[in-house]
Design a protein around this motif. Sequence first.
Motif: not given
Length: 565
Positions: A224-236
């Motif tokens: 979950l943590g790794a996926t959230v980081w990817c989602v947020v980083t991609f959006t930023l």
Amino acid sequence: MRASKSSRASRSGASAATARAAAGAAATDPDEVRPATREETFPIALAAVLLSFVALLLSFSRGYLLLYGDAVAHLGIARRILDSRNPGLIQLGGVWLPLPHLLMLPFVQKLEWWQNGLAGAWPSLICYIASVAGFYRLARHLLMPRWAIAATAFYALNPNLLYLATTAMTEPLFLALLIWTTLLTVECVAAIRADRHAVVARCLILVSVFILAAVYTRYDGWILGATVWCVVTFTLARYRDVWRRVIPSFVFFTLLVIAGPISWLAYNQHFFHDPLDFIRGPYSASAIEKKTAAPGVEHYHGWHSPFWAFVYYTRTAQVDAAFWETGFLVMAAAIGGLVLAVRRRLALPALLLWLPLPFYIYSIAYGSVPIFIPQLWPHSYYNSRYGMEMLPALALFAFLAVQWIEGRWGDSQPLAKRLMQPIVLLLIALSTVGMMYRTPLVLKEAINNSTTRIGFESALARQLLALPKGSVILMYNSDHVGALQYAGIPLRQTINEGDYDSFQAALAAPAEHAAYVVAIAGDPVSTAVAAHPEGLTELTILCTTGQPCARIYQSDRVAPAQPKS
């Protein structure tokens, strides 16, 4: 000229009033999909409080709090952090993650709450309430109020969840963290797209804290943590102006996401001399599966088979979620809602709720994590609670599909539209009553698998209570710490595997280190007694159906404690 200015001012005021009226109407639009306010969420949280205490009253009065052996073990770990011969962080062990035990720590020090299981119920009840409130807030990002309420009712009234919320199991905590992490990610992504950098910075800090908590709760939290980081980083990365303004918060977010797994690996290396002890150590899932598997018997269905792993996990999730075979309809509706959300790009970070599906498919197929339910071969009970992690996804996306159906009927069948929500709420109530009437799957597993263990541990507890109070006992606690729990014997009174050096020394010469020795067939103490029986006198042999025999020995070399005058 003055009349013209007056006329324009009048028209301007009328326009402003009209705009305010329109805004007010929009704010109270019953069909509006928007983030929930605190005032809107408060009644939901209050209802969750009432439900949780009703569930606790029922579970406590019927003796359900300690049915799960894992619940007893979780309480034992929390208790031994302070109540042991060598108190400290090492008592957390290296397989189960530490946060659940740390949350129980203030409650489990009360002996009575440790014995009756309330020490584990209080944190779980709080997590249940938080998960219900968070689920409603998340649902409002995709659903209009009436369907958000219906989806929340489907989630909150689930009897399996209500039962788990009264135990020391980790599911209520992880579900709360999963829901709130998903909610904060949805809000963070929305704030990034709206160029609200102050909100983004706050969301990054909050979501990183929830990720750290999830990482310290269950291993699904790592994914979950790794996926959230990817989602947020991609959006930023797509909104670089916002990224530049929130660099400090993003750095903090990244460091905290990384810190959780690295710190657990370091903990395992420091205390157990293997950073992957939780994967390949003596108490890991693979070691337990090898220990419990019968010789010559084929592996469980799903072993190295992603297809069967998928079948077993989704079937378990369906049975956990709804009464009888209606779980198939819930799953079908949820898949329809998932397709709808992807096609219409509706709060896409909410798809994080589906992460347990690939995680458990992999865990069943390649992680030595079997699931048995009576609907599928071998028609028994084991790990059915894992299906509960799909409940938020099933509830949210199934009702997204229901909302879409209502929209399709809106113009052509107004009567059906008016009756749809009351009928759905009635069906939710009937499903809840039906599950309770037939005993929900998770509770039924707990009852079925606890019968022989509770009988054995209760009988052993009575034998231990007959020993002189305060005497040192050599006993392996990992399998049957419940006997000490029922007897109310402090763990520091025992020499056990949690105190590695003293335990190994006692195994080399049992009679030299403890006044009494409890040897349960197959455990390390039993092996040690067979190798070094000198100085030991057998007092009792205790055998019960479905459990190994226990033998209690008295040492001829260590005197028992003397009663205080």
